[in-house]
Design a protein around this motif. Structure first.
Motif: not given
Length: 416
Positions: A101-102, A164-171, A206-209
């Motif tokens: 999730h992001r 930057a890309d990985y910094s929004t992955i909640s897990e 990820e689908e919603l993102i």
């Protein structure tokens, strides 16, 4: 009554315990780690080029012991750390098969600020703000932690992009003890007037993102270039540069070999018919593909005699320019006498490349690895360093103006 309260309290703890994935229940990490180690040793061209076999095996043993008492994602994070030690940007732990999730925004580092360049529509007012903290932890500390585990990193330039890309992955944020809850966190933003705003955001799957209709984003461009409506591909197209004898090529991704041949034929026909003298190849958002397909484009352009082959070819790069896009930039510099403009590429022209992959049997994690060693420069460098380094200026970016592309256009007009 007290018994009921006690029961409800215990049940709540159990729900939280299992919902946060406190223990690894289903994954046979013992088998997965054996496959991870054996397959990398067998398939990677030189898996021990930066980490010794002894240290690698010691880390595998440590992670195996850890897997018996911790969460699946903690094991994954430890594997990500180990894989980074292999030392090339094509060898990585991919999360594509993992249900991540992001948080609903994207950040970009511009002039040392982590700017919000895309965000969900309900929070549109935060677009252009700087992200300064997550759950009270200053952004610099967050970035430092995330940068240690971000994958597909080959040099300092791709590290900024991937972080930057990985910094929004909640897990990931939760496992690194940055956020207090897995899919919920408080974010602190700073606006242009230096006023702070704290917002609690929920992470989305990820689908919603990936549904762009639910987001607003900053777009940069120049008025002289308009994307054609009838282009063959959304990721590969060309257009005239108004007021010049130049053509702009946006090369964001790679088509098939045959499709690039067709594109090249069409492009050269346009160049010849319109007496085009300058060519701009924009590789700034190209994350890679088949470098030999990129050579087809060079071959096609080489057939165009109207081009100013001494001063008229430009290749634009950024830290997002990666893998084959980096290799093709290096080749365009040599084959087309291209002047490289922008920021250093996120991968190195000489190094381990040509990515393949395998899947771990239980966790279904995808592990990528390098099959070949390419030598496209005489010395090993940290990316293709542009002939002209041009950085984004936030004052321009915030207004939708493309600083780097504008520099190229100014250079063309100056030399006309």
């Amino acid at each position: 009554m007290e018994t009921q309260k006690h029961f409800k309290y215990v049940m709540l703890l159990l729900i939280l315990f299992f919902s946060e994935g406190m223990h690894s229940q289903n994954t046979d990490w013992n088998q997965d780690l054996k496959v991870y180690a054996s397959q990398l040793e067998e398939k990677h061209i030189d898996v021990y080029n930066t980490i010794s076999k002894k240290k690698f095996q010691k880390e595998i043993s440590r992670i195996q012991m850890l897997s018996e008492t911790t969460t699946d994602f903690k094991v994954i994070v430890e594997l990500m750390k180990l894989t980074r030690q292999i030392g090339d940007g094509h060898t990585a732990v991919s999360l594509r098969n993992f249900d991540t999730h992001r948080f609903p925004f994207e950040v970009k580092n511009i002039e040392n600020e982590w700017r919000i360049v895309k965000i969900s529509k309900p929070h549109e007012k935060l677009l252009k703000n700087s992200l300064v903290a997550i759950d009270g932890i200053p952004i610099n500390e967050v970035i430092e932690k995330v940068s240690e585990v971000a994958q597909f990193v080959e040099n300092e330039y791709s590290q900024v992009i991937r972080t930057a890309d990985y910094s929004t992955i909640s897990e990931l944020l939760y496992t690194l003890s940055i956020t207090k809850k897995k899919n919920l966190a408080e974010f602190t933003f700073l606006d242009e007037k230096h006023q702070k705003t704290k917002v609690i955001l929920e992470a989305l799957n990820e689908e919603l993102i990936s549904n762009d209709t639910e987001f607003v984003a900053l777009q940069i461009s120049v008025p002289e270039i308009i994307k054609p409506k009838n282009s063959m591909f959304s990721y590969l197209w060309y257009a005239p540069v108004e007021g010049t004898k130049a053509v702009y090529i946006q090369f964001n991704s790679y088509p098939s070999f045959e499709d690039m041949q067709l594109f090249g034929e069409d492009l050269v026909g346009y160049i010849s018919h319109n007496n085009i003298q300058q060519v701009i190849i924009d590789m700034r958002n190209n994350g890679g593909g088949d470098l030999y397909v990129g050579v087809v484009l060079a071959y096609a352009l080489n057939l165009a005699d109207s081009i100013d082959w001494k001063h008229g070819v430009y290749a634009m790069t950024s830290g997002k320019t990666f893998s084959a896009a980096t290799s093709n930039t290096a080749l365009y510099k040599r084959l087309l006498n291209a002047k490289v403009v922008g920021q250093p590429t996120g991968s190195n022209p000489t190094g381990y490349q040509d990515m393949d992959q395998f899947e771990l049997p239980n966790s279904k994690l995808v592990i990528t690895y390098s099959k070949r060693l390419f030598r496209l420069s005489d010395t090993k460098t940290q990316g293709v360093v542009p002939d002209i380094v041009v950085k984004y200026h936030w004052s321009d970016y915030a207004q939708g103006n493309d600083t780097i592309l504008q520099w190229v256009l100014n250079d063309i007009k100056k030399n006309d």
